[in-house]
Design a protein around this motif. Structure first.
Motif, PDB file in Angstrom:
ATOM      1  N   LYS A 176       2.821  -0.623   4.042  1.00 11.48           N
ATOM      2  CA  LYS A 176       2.386  -1.903   4.603  1.00 11.48           C
ATOM      3  C   LYS A 176       1.842  -2.795   3.506  1.00 11.48           C
ATOM      4  CE  LYS A 176       1.179  -0.100   9.111  1.00 11.48           C
ATOM      5  NZ  LYS A 176       0.174  -0.040  10.150  1.00 11.48           N
ATOM      6  N   LEU A 209       0.835  -1.196   0.000  1.00 10.76           N
ATOM      7  CA  LEU A 209       0.000   0.000   0.000  1.00 10.76           C
ATOM      8  C   LEU A 209       0.873   1.250   0.000  1.00 10.76           C
ATOM      9  CD1 LEU A 209      -2.669  -1.116   2.624  1.00 10.76           C
ATOM     10  CD2 LEU A 209      -2.736  -1.352   0.145  1.00 10.76           C
ATOM     11  N   THR A 227      -7.624   3.547   1.744  1.00 13.89           N
ATOM     12  CA  THR A 227      -6.358   3.058   1.186  1.00 13.89           C
ATOM     13  C   THR A 227      -6.511   1.621   0.699  1.00 13.89           C
ATOM     14  OG1 THR A 227      -5.119   4.498   2.681  1.00 13.89           O
ATOM     15  CG2 THR A 227      -3.919   2.655   1.719  1.00 13.89           C
ATOM     16  N   ILE A 228      -7.167   0.798   1.497  1.00 12.43           N
ATOM     17  CA  ILE A 228      -7.376  -0.614   1.135  1.00 12.43           C
ATOM     18  C   ILE A 228      -8.245  -0.706  -0.116  1.00 12.43           C
ATOM     19  CG2 ILE A 228      -8.537  -2.740   1.859  1.00 12.43           C
ATOM     20  CD1 ILE A 228      -7.556  -2.103   4.738  1.00 12.43           C
ATOM     21  N   GLU A 230      -1.191  -6.724   6.296  1.00 12.48           N
ATOM     22  CA  GLU A 230      -0.908  -5.955   7.509  1.00 12.48           C
ATOM     23  C   GLU A 230      -1.971  -4.884   7.736  1.00 12.48           C
ATOM     24  OE1 GLU A 230       3.971  -6.194   7.620  1.00 12.48           O
ATOM     25  OE2 GLU A 230       3.002  -4.766   6.266  1.00 12.48           O
ATOM     26  N   ALA A 231      -2.409  -4.248   6.658  1.00 12.40           N
ATOM     27  CA  ALA A 231      -3.441  -3.216   6.775  1.00 12.40           C
ATOM     28  C   ALA A 231      -4.766  -3.805   7.237  1.00 12.40           C
ATOM     29  CB  ALA A 231      -3.609  -2.492   5.440  1.00 12.40           C
ATOM     30  N   LEU A 255      -7.940   4.211   6.518  1.00 12.26           N
ATOM     31  CA  LEU A 255      -7.340   2.923   6.181  1.00 12.26           C
ATOM     32  C   LEU A 255      -8.219   2.176   5.178  1.00 12.26           C
ATOM     33  CD1 LEU A 255      -4.971   1.037   6.668  1.00 12.26           C
ATOM     34  CD2 LEU A 255      -6.157   0.163   8.685  1.00 12.26           C
ATOM     35  N   ASN A 264       1.146   3.390   2.213  1.00  8.92           N
ATOM     36  CA  ASN A 264       1.753   3.620   3.526  1.00  8.92           C
ATOM     37  C   ASN A 264       2.903   2.647   3.813  1.00  8.92           C
ATOM     38  OD1 ASN A 264       0.453   1.212   4.143  1.00  8.92           O
ATOM     39  ND2 ASN A 264      -1.056   2.149   5.503  1.00  8.92           N
ATOM     40  N   GLU A 310      -4.445  -4.491  10.876  1.00  9.27           N
ATOM     41  CA  GLU A 310      -4.525  -3.224  11.609  1.00  9.27           C
ATOM     42  C   GLU A 310      -5.975  -2.750  11.689  1.00  9.27           C
ATOM     43  OE1 GLU A 310      -2.912   1.405  11.472  1.00  9.27           O
ATOM     44  OE2 GLU A 310      -2.383   0.035   9.843  1.00  9.27           O
ATOM     45  N   ARG A 311      -6.695  -2.833  10.572  1.00  7.13           N
ATOM     46  CA  ARG A 311      -8.096  -2.421  10.561  1.00  7.13           C
ATOM     47  C   ARG A 311      -8.918  -3.258  11.541  1.00  7.13           C
ATOM     48  NH1 ARG A 311     -11.244  -3.409   5.185  1.00  7.13           N
ATOM     49  NH2 ARG A 311     -10.933  -5.508   5.950  1.00  7.13           N
TER      50      ARG A 311
END
Length: 172
Positions: free
Chosen positions: A94, A90, A160-161, A98-99, A157, A92, A102-103
């Motif tokens: 990650k 991504l 971004t995803i 991983e994203a 997030l 960022n 995190e979410r």
């Protein structure tokens, strides 16, 4: 770009075709496949038993075979999605995996903060002075502010995803 196998859900069955597919399309397909399995499961349950002398509306054995076939294709699709999530980077820095992790953490923390804030809002209905009085030990406004901050992070997030989902090619 190499051609990848695309699983397309028709009205009644799944077909595999050679074509390119974005990760977002694969995620939509995964959702459709889950719905298809749920539908087949309900239809199977509704046709497993009939009154003596009656016939089921649908052949439960065929429904079972179809459900198993969809589940096998689902397994292949999910494996491809997971491989893609491990490799996609991504903006960022990650990976997609991983994203997503995190979410999930942020959503769990958000839920916990909202539940704590709700639990602090105890309505005191006193009928007499001898009843137990309750008080909150956490500051509701602080909990709500933290929850709002987490909501913003989750939205960012997710954006971004989602952006990566529509640009990333599904891996074989």
């Amino acid at each position: 770009m190499s051609s990848v196998r695309k699983m397309v859900i028709n009205k009644w069955s799944l077909e595999i075709r050679d074509t390119d597919m974005k990760l977002a399309d694969a995620l939509l397909l995964r959702s459709d496949m889950n719905k298809k399995v749920a539908s087949l499961s309900e239809r199977l349950k509704g046709n497993c038993r009939v009154q003596a002398g009656e016939e089921p509306g649908e052949d439960p054995q065929k429904l079972l075979v179809e459900a198993f076939r969809v589940m096998q294709e689902f397994e292949l699709l999910v494996s491809r999605i997971n491989r893609t999530n491990l490799s996609v980077k991504l903006t960022n820095g990650k990976t997609m995996m991983e994203a997503i992790a995190e979410r999930d953490r942020l959503e769990g923390q958000h839920k916990l903060l909202k539940e704590a804030a709700c639990a602090c809002r105890i309505e005191n209905n006193y009928y007499s002075n001898s009843e137990i009085k309750w008080r909150s030990v956490l500051k509701v406004d602080s909990l709500e502010k933290q929850a709002d901050d987490l909501s913003k992070k989750i939205r960012e997030l997710n954006s971004t995803i989602q952006s990566a989902n529509w640009t990333a090619e599904l891996l074989d």
